[in-house]
Write a protein that holds these residues in place. Sequence first.
Motif, PDB file in Angstrom:
ATOM      1  N   TYR A 142       0.839  -1.197   0.000  1.00  9.67           N
ATOM      2  CA  TYR A 142       0.000   0.000   0.000  1.00  9.67           C
ATOM      3  C   TYR A 142       0.873   1.245   0.000  1.00  9.67           C
ATOM      4  N   ALA A 143       0.369   2.325  -0.558  1.00  9.08           N
ATOM      5  CA  ALA A 143       1.024   3.627  -0.476  1.00  9.08           C
ATOM      6  C   ALA A 143       0.574   4.295   0.818  1.00  9.08           C
ATOM      7  N   GLU A 144       1.537   4.829   1.540  1.00  9.57           N
ATOM      8  CA  GLU A 144       1.219   5.543   2.772  1.00  9.57           C
ATOM      9  C   GLU A 144       0.399   6.792   2.446  1.00  9.57           C
ATOM     10  N   LEU A 145      -0.213   7.366   3.467  1.00 10.49           N
ATOM     11  CA  LEU A 145      -0.909   8.642   3.293  1.00 10.49           C
ATOM     12  C   LEU A 145       0.141   9.726   3.060  1.00 10.49           C
ATOM     13  N   ASP A 154      -9.230   2.183   4.749  1.00  9.02           N
ATOM     14  CA  ASP A 154      -8.633   1.490   5.883  1.00  9.02           C
ATOM     15  C   ASP A 154      -8.656  -0.003   5.625  1.00  9.02           C
ATOM     16  N   TYR A 155      -7.513  -0.640   5.819  1.00  7.57           N
ATOM     17  CA  TYR A 155      -7.425  -2.094   5.921  1.00  7.57           C
ATOM     18  C   TYR A 155      -6.197  -2.360   6.767  1.00  7.57           C
ATOM     19  N   LEU A 156      -6.387  -2.769   7.981  1.00  9.80           N
ATOM     20  CA  LEU A 156      -5.333  -2.928   8.979  1.00  9.80           C
ATOM     21  C   LEU A 156      -4.759  -1.580   9.414  1.00  9.80           C
ATOM     22  N   LEU A 157      -4.748  -0.621   8.517  1.00 10.17           N
ATOM     23  CA  LEU A 157      -4.291   0.746   8.798  1.00 10.17           C
ATOM     24  C   LEU A 157      -4.793   1.654   7.679  1.00 10.17           C
ATOM     25  N   PRO A 158      -4.788   2.978   7.891  1.00 11.01           N
ATOM     26  CA  PRO A 158      -5.203   3.884   6.816  1.00 11.01           C
ATOM     27  C   PRO A 158      -4.157   3.899   5.704  1.00 11.01           C
ATOM     28  N   PHE A 159      -4.603   3.929   4.442  1.00 11.26           N
ATOM     29  CA  PHE A 159      -3.677   3.978   3.314  1.00 11.26           C
ATOM     30  C   PHE A 159      -4.279   4.811   2.186  1.00 11.26           C
TER      31      PHE A 159
END
Length: 192
Positions: A142-145, A154-159
């Motif tokens: 995933y690309a970070e914010l 969100d999937y496990l963390l925001p991305f």
Amino acid sequence: MIAILKYNAGNTKSVQNAIQRLGYECIVTDDTAQLQAADKVIFPGVGEAGSAMEYLKAKGLDVVIKNVKQPVLGICLGLQLMCTASEEGATEGLGIFDVLVKKFPPRGIVPHMGWNNFNTINSPLFKGISIEDNIYFVHSYYAELCNDTIAQCDYLLPFSAALQKDNFYAVQFHTEKSGAVGEQILKNFLAL
């Protein structure tokens, strides 16, 4: 003419079919002149970052993509390769988006596969789309914010579900597999 970048990505044919269903002519090409002359460029992607970047570099497409002036849409791996670097194979990306691509943490089911909705959206790319609308994902990275984030999930963390900078747009989800919502996003891109 819409040019779909040919670089051995796994979803090229389904992207081509989606564009043709919308009534647009398109070609699948790795020809520099055709890519530069196209009205829009779509950078699809299902595959592995390292080998995909090797192909792009071998054909000189890494330079071409960064320098086109028309709207470009990266999809899935296309988004990831447009970023600074990916943890997948310690791959250097195109650097269009100044953000890192990381592997999801092993505290859940990876890959993130299936339907998800947005937390936020902010771009003409999402005209007629609501945060409640579902889109289809298949990805382990995933690309970070970042400052270029125009949609967040969100999937496990925001991305970053989507990124945009200048004429470059990119989505982590598969527009071509996201039903009417994905079709609307493709229409919006093609109308830019």
